[in-house]
Design a protein around this motif. Structure first.
Motif, PDB file in Angstrom:
ATOM      1  N   GLU A  47       0.818  -1.223   0.000  1.00  0.00           N
ATOM      2  CA  GLU A  47       0.000   0.000   0.000  1.00  0.00           C
ATOM      3  C   GLU A  47       0.848   1.268   0.000  1.00  0.00           C
ATOM      4  O   GLU A  47       0.438   2.289  -0.524  1.00  0.00           O
ATOM      5  N   THR A  48       2.041   1.192   0.598  1.00  0.00           N
ATOM      6  CA  THR A  48       2.915   2.373   0.639  1.00  0.00           C
ATOM      7  C   THR A  48       4.106   2.261  -0.317  1.00  0.00           C
ATOM      8  O   THR A  48       4.859   3.212  -0.461  1.00  0.00           O
ATOM      9  N   GLY A  49       4.284   1.090  -0.936  1.00  0.00           N
ATOM     10  CA  GLY A  49       5.406   0.895  -1.841  1.00  0.00           C
ATOM     11  C   GLY A  49       6.732   0.719  -1.133  1.00  0.00           C
ATOM     12  O   GLY A  49       7.778   1.058  -1.667  1.00  0.00           O
ATOM     13  N   ARG A  50       6.708   0.150   0.080  1.00  0.00           N
ATOM     14  CA  ARG A  50       7.936  -0.023   0.860  1.00  0.00           C
ATOM     15  C   ARG A  50       8.474  -1.444   0.701  1.00  0.00           C
ATOM     16  O   ARG A  50       7.746  -2.420   0.846  1.00  0.00           O
ATOM     17  N   LEU A  51       9.785  -1.523   0.410  1.00  0.00           N
ATOM     18  CA  LEU A  51      10.466  -2.803   0.259  1.00  0.00           C
ATOM     19  C   LEU A  51      11.614  -2.895   1.253  1.00  0.00           C
ATOM     20  O   LEU A  51      12.303  -1.904   1.501  1.00  0.00           O
ATOM     21  N   LEU A  52      11.815  -4.072   1.788  1.00  0.00           N
ATOM     22  CA  LEU A  52      12.943  -4.351   2.668  1.00  0.00           C
ATOM     23  C   LEU A  52      14.096  -4.849   1.803  1.00  0.00           C
ATOM     24  O   LEU A  52      13.927  -5.761   0.987  1.00  0.00           O
ATOM     25  N   ILE A  53      15.254  -4.236   1.973  1.00  0.00           N
ATOM     26  CA  ILE A  53      16.452  -4.592   1.211  1.00  0.00           C
ATOM     27  C   ILE A  53      17.467  -5.195   2.169  1.00  0.00           C
ATOM     28  O   ILE A  53      17.685  -4.668   3.269  1.00  0.00           O
ATOM     29  N   THR A  54      18.096  -6.277   1.765  1.00  0.00           N
ATOM     30  CA  THR A  54      19.164  -6.862   2.564  1.00  0.00           C
ATOM     31  C   THR A  54      20.214  -7.475   1.640  1.00  0.00           C
ATOM     32  O   THR A  54      19.889  -8.184   0.698  1.00  0.00           O
ATOM     33  N   GLU A  55      21.455  -7.126   1.899  1.00  0.00           N
ATOM     34  CA  GLU A  55      22.583  -7.617   1.107  1.00  0.00           C
ATOM     35  C   GLU A  55      23.720  -7.982   2.058  1.00  0.00           C
ATOM     36  O   GLU A  55      23.860  -7.368   3.109  1.00  0.00           O
ATOM     37  N   ARG A  56      24.522  -8.957   1.637  1.00  0.00           N
ATOM     38  CA  ARG A  56      25.758  -9.263   2.358  1.00  0.00           C
ATOM     39  C   ARG A  56      26.884  -9.347   1.335  1.00  0.00           C
ATOM     40  O   ARG A  56      26.741  -9.980   0.296  1.00  0.00           O
ATOM     41  N   TRP A  57      27.990  -8.690   1.678  1.00  0.00           N
ATOM     42  CA  TRP A  57      29.156  -8.628   0.793  1.00  0.00           C
ATOM     43  C   TRP A  57      30.401  -9.057   1.560  1.00  0.00           C
ATOM     44  O   TRP A  57      30.529  -8.771   2.748  1.00  0.00           O
ATOM     45  N   ALA A  58      31.310  -9.702   0.862  1.00  0.00           N
ATOM     46  CA  ALA A  58      32.542 -10.187   1.502  1.00  0.00           C
ATOM     47  C   ALA A  58      33.384  -9.035   2.023  1.00  0.00           C
ATOM     48  O   ALA A  58      34.021  -9.157   3.071  1.00  0.00           O
ATOM     49  N   ASP A  59      33.377  -7.900   1.290  1.00  0.00           N
ATOM     50  CA  ASP A  59      34.194  -6.764   1.701  1.00  0.00           C
ATOM     51  C   ASP A  59      33.787  -5.520   0.913  1.00  0.00           C
ATOM     52  O   ASP A  59      32.943  -5.586   0.023  1.00  0.00           O
ATOM     53  N   GLN A  60      34.419  -4.399   1.238  1.00  0.00           N
ATOM     54  CA  GLN A  60      34.089  -3.129   0.574  1.00  0.00           C
ATOM     55  C   GLN A  60      34.437  -3.163  -0.910  1.00  0.00           C
ATOM     56  O   GLN A  60      33.734  -2.574  -1.728  1.00  0.00           O
ATOM     57  N   GLU A  61      35.504  -3.841  -1.249  1.00  0.00           N
ATOM     58  CA  GLU A  61      35.901  -3.939  -2.655  1.00  0.00           C
ATOM     59  C   GLU A  61      34.784  -4.566  -3.497  1.00  0.00           C
ATOM     60  O   GLU A  61      34.456  -4.089  -4.587  1.00  0.00           O
ATOM     61  N   ALA A  62      34.185  -5.637  -2.991  1.00  0.00           N
ATOM     62  CA  ALA A  62      33.087  -6.307  -3.705  1.00  0.00           C
ATOM     63  C   ALA A  62      31.865  -5.401  -3.808  1.00  0.00           C
ATOM     64  O   ALA A  62      31.237  -5.306  -4.869  1.00  0.00           O
ATOM     65  N   LEU A  63      31.513  -4.722  -2.714  1.00  0.00           N
ATOM     66  CA  LEU A  63      30.371  -3.812  -2.730  1.00  0.00           C
ATOM     67  C   LEU A  63      30.618  -2.660  -3.694  1.00  0.00           C
ATOM     68  O   LEU A  63      29.743  -2.292  -4.485  1.00  0.00           O
ATOM     69  N   SER A  64      31.807  -2.094  -3.663  1.00  0.00           N
ATOM     70  CA  SER A  64      32.138  -0.984  -4.562  1.00  0.00           C
ATOM     71  C   SER A  64      32.058  -1.410  -6.024  1.00  0.00           C
ATOM     72  O   SER A  64      31.560  -0.661  -6.873  1.00  0.00           O
ATOM     73  N   ALA A  65      32.527  -2.617  -6.319  1.00  0.00           N
ATOM     74  CA  ALA A  65      32.458  -3.125  -7.687  1.00  0.00           C
ATOM     75  C   ALA A  65      31.004  -3.242  -8.132  1.00  0.00           C
ATOM     76  O   ALA A  65      30.662  -2.914  -9.271  1.00  0.00           O
TER      77      ALA A  65
END
Length: 100
Positions: A47-65
């Motif tokens: 009704e409000t268009g709200r989504l839950l987001i969840t991510e897991r990354w090995a490290d900052q390098e992977a997230l940045s990529a």
């Protein structure tokens, strides 16, 4: 050090089906990226268009990529101005089982 990215994204309720469809395509690519542990979204409130987001990354390098990848940039560009979010990043230095 593992990173956890979590929070809420919001879009107009009428655009939720299109947003989810495009996010699903992005997720398929993202889950194959080096250093991705998980990448998920769930519709929290249609009704409000709200989504839950969840991510897991090995490290900052992977997230940045991931954030610099063409598919991610294209998704953000398509939804710029039509989505907003409160998504945060956390360092996870003491991972253990739920009951440990």
């Amino acid at each position: 050090m593992m990173l956890i990215v979590t929070g809420y994204m919001h879009t107009d309720p009428t655009e939720v089906p299109q947003f989810l469809a495009e996010l699903k395509v992005l997720a398929i690519v993202t889950r194959q990226r080096p250093g991705n542990i998980s990448y998920d979204a769930a519709l929290d409130n249609p009704e409000t268009g709200r989504l839950l987001i969840t991510e897991r990354w090995a490290d900052q390098e992977a997230l940045s990529a991931h954030l610099d990848a063409e598919e991610t940039k294209a998704f953000v560009a398509r939804w710029q101005g039509r989505m907003r979010g409160d998504v945060r990043k956390f360092d996870a230095s003491n991972e253990r089982g739920l009951l440990d």
